[in-house]
Design an enzyme around this catalytic site. Structure first.
Site, short mmCIF file in Angstrom:
data_model
loop_
_atom_site.label_atom_id
_atom_site.label_comp_id
_atom_site.label_asym_id
_atom_site.label_seq_id
_atom_site.Cartn_x
_atom_site.Cartn_y
_atom_site.Cartn_z
N TYR A 1 11.52 -38.09 37.52
CA TYR A 1 10.45 -38.68 38.40
C TYR A 1 10.95 -39.18 39.37
O TYR A 1 10.68 -38.98 40.61
CB TYR A 1 9.59 -39.88 37.41
N SER B 1 6.37 -42.17 45.85
CA SER B 1 6.34 -43.45 45.24
C SER B 1 7.51 -44.53 45.78
O SER B 1 8.46 -43.65 46.43
CB SER B 1 6.89 -43.38 43.64
N1 LIG Z 1 0.32 -45.30 38.77
C1 LIG Z 1 1.46 -45.76 39.43
O1 LIG Z 1 2.13 -46.76 38.97
C2 LIG Z 1 1.89 -44.70 40.48
C3 LIG Z 1 2.96 -45.40 41.38
C4 LIG Z 1 3.67 -44.90 42.42
C5 LIG Z 1 3.32 -43.38 42.42
N2 LIG Z 1 2.25 -42.80 41.89
C6 LIG Z 1 1.86 -41.35 42.10
O2 LIG Z 1 0.47 -41.50 42.41
C7 LIG Z 1 -0.09 -40.08 42.00
C8 LIG Z 1 -1.30 -40.36 41.25
O3 LIG Z 1 -1.00 -41.05 40.23
P1 LIG Z 1 -2.21 -42.07 39.41
O4 LIG Z 1 -1.64 -43.40 39.02
O5 LIG Z 1 -3.51 -42.35 40.36
O6 LIG Z 1 -2.66 -41.23 38.23
P2 LIG Z 1 -3.72 -41.12 37.01
O7 LIG Z 1 -4.62 -42.15 37.05
O8 LIG Z 1 -3.07 -40.83 35.73
O9 LIG Z 1 -4.50 -39.81 37.46
C9 LIG Z 1 -3.84 -38.35 37.45
C10 LIG Z 1 -4.75 -37.51 38.13
O10 LIG Z 1 -3.84 -36.34 38.22
C11 LIG Z 1 -4.68 -35.10 37.25
N3 LIG Z 1 -3.55 -34.57 36.53
C12 LIG Z 1 -2.55 -34.91 35.61
N4 LIG Z 1 -1.91 -33.80 35.21
C13 LIG Z 1 -2.27 -32.78 35.84
C14 LIG Z 1 -1.81 -31.33 35.77
N5 LIG Z 1 -0.97 -30.94 34.84
N6 LIG Z 1 -2.74 -30.43 36.68
C15 LIG Z 1 -3.41 -31.03 37.38
N7 LIG Z 1 -4.01 -32.19 37.60
C16 LIG Z 1 -3.51 -33.32 36.65
C17 LIG Z 1 -5.67 -35.99 36.57
O11 LIG Z 1 -6.82 -35.20 35.79
P3 LIG Z 1 -6.48 -34.36 34.50
O12 LIG Z 1 -6.19 -35.15 33.23
O13 LIG Z 1 -7.95 -34.03 34.05
O14 LIG Z 1 -5.59 -33.44 34.91
C18 LIG Z 1 -6.08 -37.27 37.18
O15 LIG Z 1 -7.04 -36.62 38.29
C19 LIG Z 1 0.94 -39.52 41.00
O16 LIG Z 1 1.76 -38.58 41.80
C20 LIG Z 1 1.93 -40.60 40.73
O17 LIG Z 1 3.31 -40.16 40.67
C21 LIG Z 1 1.81 -43.44 40.76
#
Ligand SMILES: NC(=O)c1ccc[n+]([C@@H]2O[C@H](COP(=O)([O-])OP(=O)(O)OC[C@H]3O[C@@H](n4cnc5c(N)ncnc54)[C@H](OP(=O)(O)O)[C@@H]3O)[C@@H](O)[C@H]2O)c1
Length: 259
Positions: A155, A142
């Protein structure tokens, strides 16, 4: 080309950035292994992707916050004699608020998924890639990785680890034909923000990037073998600006924004 038993493994590939990355790899005829907790969602994606992209999709319902999680993934891969050509460590969690007030046990969950699962899978699959002399790993950090983050301390710290580890491994294996990249998105329009308890003003919501745009930049950067991929020019400027100011000042700005 769809080569039998050669796969791209994506953690958290059922929603948000992970799902968009899964679509891009599937469109390029990669078979997929998708890891997430929600089994119904995994089943739906398997049916949809196999029909739409004519690839094979393996699903592994797993909670990456829980101990022994990676054993299950490794067992499936070994039993089915699957070759993982690309690993995308995308799943991660966060929580908003003061460190001392975070939910009891949350620290272990966050370290398990953001750090231990990512490190374990990276080491396990990298060994095979080194033997074969090809492959790639995309670790999702991130923009938070570049600074310390009051009111989201665990985080930010975990993402700093992901960035540092990924950069180092990139240099260790780049001469062996293996791509290792770190994706560093700023805020993205996914359910992550809500799950982490981050409240955005209506104005701030306008600056959230779309997950498909983030995934497209990530995919292109990964194919090119970039070390660090920062999607969007505003995020690139933010990181540049952050490098020019003292750390104490960037912490103050983050604390103010998080108040
Ligand atoms: N969104 C942002 O603003 C942002 C910004 C910078 C970086 N990121 C990073 O990008 C990555 C993806 O984020 P996103 O925003 O795309 O998230 P998201 O839309 O909330 O999706 C999360 C995904 O991870 C799975 N997941 C969550 N908890 C889990 C667990 N305990 N075990 C296995 N799978 C799990 C979820 O499926 P289930 O719920 O079915 O497990 C889902 O497929 C993360 O590493 C996050 O830190 C996000």
């Amino acid at each position: 080309m769809n080569i039998l038993n050669r796969y791209t493994l994506i953690t958290g590939g059922t929603e948000g950035i992970g799902l968009e990355l899964a679509k891009l790899f599937a469109a390029d005829k990669h078979n997929l292994i998708i890891v997430a907790r929600n089994e119904d969602k995994l089943e739906d994606i398997k049916v949809e992707f196999e029909k739409e992209y004519k690839i094979t999709v393996e699903i592994i319902p797993t909670d990456l916050c829980v101990d022994k999680f990676c054993e299950k993934i490794i067992n499936v891969v070994e039993e089915k004699k699957i070759i993982v050509d690309n690993l995308i460590n995308n799943a991660g969690i966060g929580s908003f608020g003061f460190f001392a007030e975070s939910e009891e046990g949350f620290e272990a969950k966050l370290i398990n998924i953001n750090i231990i699962a990512l490190t374990t899978l990276t080491k396990y699959f990298l060994k095979g890639m080194i033997k074969r002399g090809n492959g790639g790993i995309l670790n999702v950090a991130s923009t938070a990785a570049f600074t310390s983050g009051p009111k989201m301390s665990m985080y930010y710290s975990s993402k700093a680890y992901v960035l540092s580890l990924t950069e180092a491994i990139h240099d260790e294996v780049k001469s062996l034909g293996i791509r290792v990249s770190c994706l560093c998105p700023g805020p993205v329009k996914t359910s992550f923000q809500e799950s982490a308890g981050i409240k955005k003003s209506e104005k701030a919501k306008k600056y959230l990037m779309d997950a498909n745009r983030v995934a497209k930049e990530a995919y292109l950067g990964f194919i090119k073998g970039k070390t660090i991929i920062i999607p969007g020019y505003k995020n690139k400027l933010l990181i540049l600006g952050n490098k020019l100011i003292p750390r104490v000042l960037s912490r103050k700005i983050i604390l103010k924004n998080n108040s």
